[in-house]
Design an enzyme around this catalytic site. Structure first.
Site, PDB file in Angstrom:
ATOM      1  N   PRO A   1       0.818  -1.202   0.000  1.00  0.00           N
ATOM      2  CG  PRO A   1      -0.636  -1.493   1.769  1.00  0.00           C
ATOM      3  CD  PRO A   1       0.677  -1.947   1.254  1.00  0.00           C
ATOM      4  CD  GLU A   2       3.179   2.881  -4.372  1.00  0.00           C
ATOM      5  OE1 GLU A   2       3.340   4.058  -4.733  1.00  0.00           O
ATOM      6  OE2 GLU A   2       3.412   1.915  -5.107  1.00  0.00           O
TER       7      GLU A   2
END
Length: 266
Positions: free
Chosen positions: A2-3
DNA sequence: ACGTAGTCCTGACGGC
DNA sequence: TGCCGTCAGGACTACG
């Protein structure tokens, strides 16, 4: 995985479903989750019997603000995901869960790179400027463009700008028409300005599409992110560029894959 | 200060 | 089928 856009999507989902919820219990079944942080008993002491008063985000850190003033931070590492469920479920790779009066918050993480801890203040986090935050200002960012490091390495440096990961770094550089290995201090003022504008542009667009799912990422309802359909270069090696019909190439930079168009990125 | 490689983990995929 | 190498959204450390 996850960014920033994925973490932000999760944050919005949690806000919608669990704002004001009373935490009854928290259980971390993976000891690794709290490495370098306080232990489970301490986390229990600070978290249980508190209300979730606000959900925040700093870069890739998700922040759960508690009614006692403490902040529970949660980094999802590479494969961390949350699921909200009416009841307790044995989902695969379940590493932690929280029981609240509004349902269960289940945390699964295949590779176990996630991390959890308690903060008194968000300033305790090692982080740089959040591209969607109030202090993302041209004057501040411009001052950081001094090193000879590759511009992609700069984008991935969480202590400078926080929230960009490998997917969005490549997408941002493609849109900025900039080669990933350009030395940061070789960028002209125009290029710096272009990059400064494009970073939040790409990230906001990705939040709009609820993030990118390559394989593991899911939002709190276990839905996929639809920005995957919008990717121009990431994982597109050998395919024609959307803009100029050049062929997308893949190189290693800082030990990570980088995808770019050799024709339109200069 | 910089680049590179190794480390932490688990699983998917491709080649032989 | 099965074994083996490679790769993966992140981040940290250690070396030269």
């Amino acid at each position: 995985m996850p960014e920033l856009p994925e973490v932000e999507t999760i944050r919005l989902g949690l806000e919608e479903r669990l704002l004001g919820a009373l935490i009854k219990t928290i259980d971390l079944r993976d000891q690794k989750l709290t490495r370098g942080q306080v232990d489970l008993l301490t986390i229990r002491k600070f978290v249980e019997n508190n209300y979730l008063v606000k959900f925040g985000r700093c870069g890739k850190y998700l922040l759960l603000f508690l009614s006692n003033g403490k902040i529970l931070f949660w980094h999802l590492g590479m494969t961390g995901k949350f699921k909200i469920s009416e009841k307790y479920e044995e989902i695969p790779h379940l590493r932690a869960y929280m029981e609240t009066d509004k349902g269960y918050l289940l945390y699964s993480d295949i590779r176990r790179f996630g991390k959890v801890g308690i903060l008194d203040n968000t300033s305790e986090l090692r982080k740089g400027i959040d591209p969607l935050g109030d202090d993302y200002l041209y004057e501040r960012i411009n001052k950081l463009f001094t090193s000879s490091k590759a511009v992609k390495i700069f984008l991935l440096d969480q202590e400078k700008i926080s929230g960009i990961g490998n997917i969005y770094a490549d997408e941002i550089l493609w849109k900025a028409r900039m080669l990933p290995n350009r030395p940061t201090n070789s960028l002209s003022p125009d290029e710096v300005k272009r990059l400064f504008d494009i970073v939040p542009e790409v990230l906001k667009e990705a939040v709009k599409y609820r993030g990118t799912t390559i394989s593991d990422y899911r939002d709190i309802n276990f839905n996929r992110g639809e920005y995957s359909e919008k990717l121009k270069v990431y994982k597109m090696e050998g395919k024609p560029c959307n803009e100029c019909q050049g062929i997308i190439k893949k190189i290693k930079l800082g030990g990570r894959s980088s995808y770019y168009c050799p024709d339109c990125q200069k």
